[in-house]
Design a protein around this motif. Structure first.
Motif, PDB file in Angstrom:
ATOM      1  N   LEU A 234      11.952  -8.592  10.662  1.00 47.27           N
ATOM      2  CA  LEU A 234      11.888  -7.500   9.684  1.00 47.27           C
ATOM      3  C   LEU A 234      10.826  -7.781   8.621  1.00 47.27           C
ATOM      4  CD1 LEU A 234      15.715  -6.847   9.170  1.00 47.27           C
ATOM      5  CD2 LEU A 234      14.129  -5.513  10.552  1.00 47.27           C
ATOM      6  N   TRP A 235      10.721  -9.044   8.199  1.00 48.17           N
ATOM      7  CA  TRP A 235       9.725  -9.397   7.174  1.00 48.17           C
ATOM      8  C   TRP A 235       8.306  -9.232   7.699  1.00 48.17           C
ATOM      9  CZ3 TRP A 235       6.385 -13.780   7.016  1.00 48.17           C
ATOM     10  CH2 TRP A 235       5.699 -13.929   5.803  1.00 48.17           C
ATOM     11  N   ILE A 236       8.066  -9.618   8.938  1.00 45.70           N
ATOM     12  CA  ILE A 236       6.732  -9.469   9.523  1.00 45.70           C
ATOM     13  C   ILE A 236       6.347  -7.996   9.629  1.00 45.70           C
ATOM     14  CG2 ILE A 236       5.397  -9.803  11.643  1.00 45.70           C
ATOM     15  CD1 ILE A 236       6.920 -12.414  12.070  1.00 45.70           C
ATOM     16  N   LEU A 237       7.298  -7.144   9.961  1.00 50.94           N
ATOM     17  CA  LEU A 237       7.016  -5.715  10.095  1.00 50.94           C
ATOM     18  C   LEU A 237       6.959  -5.004   8.748  1.00 50.94           C
ATOM     19  CD1 LEU A 237       9.282  -4.834  13.162  1.00 50.94           C
ATOM     20  CD2 LEU A 237       6.793  -5.013  13.126  1.00 50.94           C
ATOM     21  N   GLY A 238       7.339  -5.663   7.676  1.00 52.54           N
ATOM     22  CA  GLY A 238       7.304  -5.042   6.364  1.00 52.54           C
ATOM     23  C   GLY A 238       8.445  -4.069   6.112  1.00 52.54           C
ATOM     24  N   VAL A 239       9.583  -4.283   6.772  1.00 52.60           N
ATOM     25  CA  VAL A 239      10.740  -3.420   6.557  1.00 52.60           C
ATOM     26  C   VAL A 239      11.386  -3.796   5.220  1.00 52.60           C
ATOM     27  CG1 VAL A 239      13.006  -2.741   7.457  1.00 52.60           C
ATOM     28  CG2 VAL A 239      11.117  -3.197   9.029  1.00 52.60           C
ATOM     29  N   PRO A 240      11.755  -2.814   4.379  1.00 49.99           N
ATOM     30  CA  PRO A 240      12.391  -3.151   3.106  1.00 49.99           C
ATOM     31  C   PRO A 240      13.809  -3.687   3.302  1.00 49.99           C
ATOM     32  CG  PRO A 240      12.371  -0.771   3.431  1.00 49.99           C
ATOM     33  CD  PRO A 240      11.539  -1.365   4.539  1.00 49.99           C
ATOM     34  N   SER A 274      11.797   4.102   6.867  1.00 51.52           N
ATOM     35  CA  SER A 274      10.802   3.512   5.967  1.00 51.52           C
ATOM     36  C   SER A 274       9.464   3.262   6.651  1.00 51.52           C
ATOM     37  CB  SER A 274      11.327   2.199   5.389  1.00 51.52           C
ATOM     38  OG  SER A 274      11.576   1.258   6.423  1.00 51.52           O
ATOM     39  N   ASN A 275       9.474   2.842   7.912  1.00 51.03           N
ATOM     40  CA  ASN A 275       8.237   2.469   8.596  1.00 51.03           C
ATOM     41  C   ASN A 275       7.859   3.388   9.737  1.00 51.03           C
ATOM     42  OD1 ASN A 275       8.878   0.275   6.935  1.00 51.03           O
ATOM     43  ND2 ASN A 275       7.864  -1.186   8.285  1.00 51.03           N
ATOM     44  N   GLY A 276       8.779   4.211  10.199  1.00 53.91           N
ATOM     45  CA  GLY A 276       8.452   5.109  11.296  1.00 53.91           C
ATOM     46  C   GLY A 276       9.088   4.694  12.608  1.00 53.91           C
ATOM     47  N   LEU A 277       8.866   5.555  13.615  1.00 53.63           N
ATOM     48  CA  LEU A 277       9.525   5.376  14.908  1.00 53.63           C
ATOM     49  C   LEU A 277       9.041   4.118  15.631  1.00 53.63           C
ATOM     50  CD1 LEU A 277      11.422   6.489  17.070  1.00 53.63           C
ATOM     51  CD2 LEU A 277       9.498   7.838  17.961  1.00 53.63           C
TER      52      LEU A 277
END
Length: 362
Positions: A234-240, A274-277
């Motif tokens: 999740l951190w690598i993808l930038g998910v809040p 937050s980040n999309g599909l």
């Protein structure tokens, strides 16, 4: 020409088979009666099990304080209060960041639904607004028709939540008393039992206690691995909300099947809004891979080492427990299998023939 059967040996074999079958049948009947009694007493047995599991988690701290001169009641009180503070802290760590980003997440959900509608309206689906409206109306009509069953399901769910809260409160109270008076239980039990049982039962109980501690520690390690790997993805993808999601993943690891599904659903939903599909699908893939590694690699290996069970036995125990008793069966299957192994090992030790003494040399 083949020789005929020996009549005496055949009758002896049949008698032995009949006797063994009768003894096994009696054992199965006894097990069935025991399970039926436990089922009738489940409202008491389940909080007792929860209290024991919580005690195995908090006993090392209480033991440390007792060894440094703290009175049992004071040590149990401090550990219980600290445990409740940790639980409240975990809840706050999950709830506060989510509540602070409620508006952002709500807007993201609405935007995601709009993107989904636009995607459905284009090729290859080509679903128009009229079809979507018709589908919504049809769904609403079905919901209205099944309102009675929905009300029953909601009432059942509320009852389950209330029972869960009552069980948790009773489990915490029992944990306090176990921390306070636990070391006096085995000597008291030995005084109540006659003859050989005064030695055998306390020994088996102590080994069973150590096995439960190993189960809780191994489950915590598995949850930590899940939280680290999923949180890293999740951190690598930038998910809040990475930290609350990682904490939620760790806590949910103690609830088989449903806990993993719930934590994964929350992580995928937040990634979607937050980040999309695309990132949501990547998060889903990460969760599926980690959960498969946990269920088929991490958990069997760690628990098999900690509990003295083969990895295949752990997998079969979880499968059998889930098929027989659902979520509770999955949760209790591994420690129950380990306790059965403890009893079986002790029985084998007691039934084993003593080593033959070597005759003295003339």
């Amino acid at each position: 020409m083949s020789a005929g059967l020996n009549t005496t040996r055949t009758r002896a074999a049949l008698r032995t088979s009949a006797r063994v079958s009768g003894e096994l049948l009696l054992i199965f009947v006894m097990l069935a009666v025991t399970l039926w009694v436990l089922g009738r007493m489940w409202s008491v047995v389940w909080p007792l099990i929860v209290g024991l599991l919580l005690t195995t988690l908090t006993w090392p701290s209480a033991r440390f304080l007792r060894r440094h001169g703290w009175r049992p009641a004071l040590a149990a009180t401090v550990v219980t209060v600290a445990f409740l503070l940790v639980v409240l802290g975990i809840v706050a760590l999950i709830a506060v960041p989510m509540s602070s980003q409620t508006d952002e997440l709500t807007d993201g959900v609405a935007e995601g639904i709009e993107h989904l509608r636009e995607w459905a309206a284009g090729p290859p689906l080509n679903i128009g607004d009229d079809q979507i409206t018709g589908a919504v109306d049809s769904t609403v009509a079905r919901v209205q028709d099944s309102m009675g069953s929905i009300t029953t399901a909601v009432a059942t769910g509320v009852s389950t939540v209330v029972n869960g809260l009552v069980t948790a409160v009773l489990g915490v109270f029992l944990m306090f008393f176990f921390l306070k008076d636990g070391p006096r239980f085995l000597p008291w039990l030995a005084r109540q039992l006659p003859g050989r049982l005064a030695t055998d039962v306390p020994v088996v109980a102590l080994r069973g206690w150590e096995t439960l501690g190993a189960f809780v520690r191994s489950q915590a390690l598995v949850g930590l691995l899940d939280a680290v790997f999923i949180g890293l993805g999740l951190w690598i993808l930038g998910v809040p909300l990475v930290l609350p999601l990682a904490v939620l993943t760790f806590v949910s690891a103690f609830v088989p099947i449903v806990g993993a599904l719930f934590a994964g659903f929350v992580a995928v939903l937040i990634a979607l809004v937050s980040n999309g599909l695309t990132d949501a699908l990547i998060v889903l893939a990460i969760i599926v891979v980690v959960q498969q590694l946990e269920g088929n690699v991490f958990q069997p290996i760690i628990q098999s080492r900690g509990l003295g069970l083969h990895a295949a036995v752990v997998l079969l125990a979880v499968t059998l427990g889930g098929s027989l008793a659902g979520i509770v069966g999955s949760l209790l299957a591994v420690p129950l299998a380990a306790l059965i192994a403890v009893v079986w090992k002790y029985v084998r030790e007691q039934l084993a023939a003593p080593p033959e003494e070597t005759a003295p040399a003339p």
